[in-house]
Design a protein around this motif. Structure first.
Motif, PDB file in Angstrom:
ATOM      1  N   THR A  69       3.329  -8.467  11.088  1.00  0.00           N
ATOM      2  CA  THR A  69       2.227  -8.160  10.307  1.00  0.00           C
ATOM      3  C   THR A  69       0.955  -9.110  10.621  1.00  0.00           C
ATOM      4  O   THR A  69       1.315 -10.404  10.368  1.00  0.00           O
ATOM      5  CB  THR A  69       2.768  -7.891   8.989  1.00  0.00           C
ATOM      6  OG1 THR A  69       3.639  -7.012   8.744  1.00  0.00           O
ATOM      7  CG2 THR A  69       1.363  -7.456   8.160  1.00  0.00           C
ATOM      8  N   LEU A  84      -1.756  -6.638  20.221  1.00  0.00           N
ATOM      9  CA  LEU A  84      -0.696  -6.078  19.219  1.00  0.00           C
ATOM     10  C   LEU A  84       0.071  -4.914  19.558  1.00  0.00           C
ATOM     11  O   LEU A  84      -0.327  -3.779  19.848  1.00  0.00           O
ATOM     12  CB  LEU A  84      -1.820  -5.529  18.137  1.00  0.00           C
ATOM     13  CG  LEU A  84      -2.583  -6.553  17.246  1.00  0.00           C
ATOM     14  CD1 LEU A  84      -3.684  -7.228  18.064  1.00  0.00           C
ATOM     15  CD2 LEU A  84      -3.045  -6.226  15.965  1.00  0.00           C
ATOM     16  N   SER A  86       3.223  -1.858  19.896  1.00  0.00           N
ATOM     17  CA  SER A  86       3.574  -0.694  19.013  1.00  0.00           C
ATOM     18  C   SER A  86       4.658  -1.164  17.819  1.00  0.00           C
ATOM     19  O   SER A  86       5.639  -1.936  18.436  1.00  0.00           O
ATOM     20  CB  SER A  86       4.128   0.148  19.821  1.00  0.00           C
ATOM     21  OG  SER A  86       4.647   1.389  19.256  1.00  0.00           O
ATOM     22  N   SER A  88       3.859  -2.934  15.414  1.00  0.00           N
ATOM     23  CA  SER A  88       3.140  -3.925  14.804  1.00  0.00           C
ATOM     24  C   SER A  88       2.196  -3.493  13.775  1.00  0.00           C
ATOM     25  O   SER A  88       1.913  -2.274  13.768  1.00  0.00           O
ATOM     26  CB  SER A  88       2.548  -5.060  15.522  1.00  0.00           C
ATOM     27  OG  SER A  88       1.507  -4.392  16.210  1.00  0.00           O
ATOM     28  N   LYS A  89       1.821  -4.309  12.662  1.00  0.00           N
ATOM     29  CA  LYS A  89       0.808  -3.663  11.678  1.00  0.00           C
ATOM     30  C   LYS A  89      -0.479  -4.833  11.288  1.00  0.00           C
ATOM     31  O   LYS A  89      -0.180  -5.933  11.685  1.00  0.00           O
ATOM     32  CB  LYS A  89       1.720  -3.751  10.280  1.00  0.00           C
ATOM     33  CG  LYS A  89       2.816  -2.652  10.493  1.00  0.00           C
ATOM     34  CD  LYS A  89       3.691  -2.684   8.981  1.00  0.00           C
ATOM     35  CE  LYS A  89       4.877  -3.831   9.043  1.00  0.00           C
ATOM     36  NZ  LYS A  89       5.794  -4.033   9.887  1.00  0.00           N
ATOM     37  N   VAL A  90      -1.265  -4.115  10.857  1.00  0.00           N
ATOM     38  CA  VAL A  90      -2.627  -5.082  10.467  1.00  0.00           C
ATOM     39  C   VAL A  90      -3.017  -4.553   9.023  1.00  0.00           C
ATOM     40  O   VAL A  90      -2.839  -3.266   8.672  1.00  0.00           O
ATOM     41  CB  VAL A  90      -3.794  -4.446  11.431  1.00  0.00           C
ATOM     42  CG1 VAL A  90      -4.928  -5.343  11.009  1.00  0.00           C
ATOM     43  CG2 VAL A  90      -3.328  -5.019  12.979  1.00  0.00           C
ATOM     44  N   TRP A 109      -4.317  -2.808  21.941  1.00  0.00           N
ATOM     45  CA  TRP A 109      -4.205  -2.539  20.422  1.00  0.00           C
ATOM     46  C   TRP A 109      -3.315  -1.449  20.201  1.00  0.00           C
ATOM     47  O   TRP A 109      -3.793  -0.126  20.141  1.00  0.00           O
ATOM     48  CB  TRP A 109      -5.487  -2.340  19.823  1.00  0.00           C
ATOM     49  CG  TRP A 109      -5.735  -2.468  18.247  1.00  0.00           C
ATOM     50  CD1 TRP A 109      -5.312  -1.542  17.418  1.00  0.00           C
ATOM     51  CD2 TRP A 109      -6.350  -3.448  17.530  1.00  0.00           C
ATOM     52  NE1 TRP A 109      -5.575  -2.112  16.170  1.00  0.00           N
ATOM     53  CE2 TRP A 109      -6.198  -3.208  16.272  1.00  0.00           C
ATOM     54  CE3 TRP A 109      -6.780  -4.498  18.041  1.00  0.00           C
ATOM     55  CZ2 TRP A 109      -6.398  -3.786  15.252  1.00  0.00           C
ATOM     56  CZ3 TRP A 109      -7.385  -5.556  17.097  1.00  0.00           C
ATOM     57  CH2 TRP A 109      -7.222  -5.142  15.737  1.00  0.00           C
ATOM     58  N   ALA A 111      -1.282  -1.163  17.129  1.00  0.00           N
ATOM     59  CA  ALA A 111      -0.748  -1.610  15.862  1.00  0.00           C
ATOM     60  C   ALA A 111      -1.243  -0.295  14.913  1.00  0.00           C
ATOM     61  O   ALA A 111      -2.053   0.360  15.363  1.00  0.00           O
ATOM     62  CB  ALA A 111      -1.510  -2.922  15.482  1.00  0.00           C
TER      63      ALA A 111
END
Length: 196
Positions: A69, A84, A86, A88-90, A109, A111
């Motif tokens: 995260t 980021l 696949s 993952s989180k933002v 990207w 996320a």
């Protein structure tokens, strides 16, 4: 654009031609600001780990693995390459507040953005790409992209995009919905009260 005969004659007078172009396209495209050094540090956020990006952070490479995260505070951040993955989180800690991410390299990207109000995130988040590598945005996206030297590929996986996008060439995959949200960050009242 079709060039008519009267326009061709005016090409012999460059000042008149430039004046005519300005009347046909009165808009100015901003130029890239100077890129600050991204430094030499590599940062990797592994599964079940988290990291908070803060104003002034600089990384040559930032990678968030599946299950990692990334928390993002308002401010300006410089990164060379960002990845980021696949899974993952933002999370934007203060969505809507001015957050500018300067990049000078590869962008992946994928996320998922944890914020509920993606329109609010898009109003405060801007990504400025100083490099020339193709940029692929596959995950949830909410921001303004200013990348005049880059081919942008948008909406490959996530089919809703929030923000505005400027690139050398922009490809938006089929069935993607784009919501035009201007970059109009909220004022930080704590900073405004201190007179900064």
């Amino acid at each position: 654009m079709v060039i008519h005969e009267p326009t061709i004659r005016k090409l012999t007078n460059p000042k008149a031609f430039i004046l005519q172009l300005k009347t046909l396209w009165p808009h100015r495209v901003a130029e890239l600001p100077a890129m600050q050094s991204a430094g030499l540090v590599t940062k990797e956020i592994a599964n079940n780990e988290s990291y908070t990006l803060k104003d002034g952070d600089r990384f040559q490479t930032l990678k968030v693995s599946p299950g990692g995260t990334l928390f993002v505070e308002p401010g300006e951040i410089s990164i060379g390459n960002i990845q980021l993955e696949s899974g993952s989180k933002v999370l934007f800690i203060n969505p809507g507040m001015q957050t500018i991410l300067h990049l000078h390299g590869g962008v992946i990207w994928r996320a998922r953005t944890l914020n509920d109000d993606l329109e609010k995130v898009a109003k405060g988040f801007k990504l400025i790409q100083h490099g020339s590598e193709t940029m692929t945005v596959e995950g949830m996206w909410a921001d303004t992209i200013f990348a005049p030297n880059v081919d942008l590929v948008l909406g490959q996986s996530s089919k809703k995009l929030y923000g505005r996008f400027l690139g050398k060439n922009v490809t938006v995959h089929q069935y993607t919905q784009v919501y035009g949200i201007p970059f109009v960050p909220e004022m930080n009242t704590a900073i405004a009260r201190r007179g900064r």
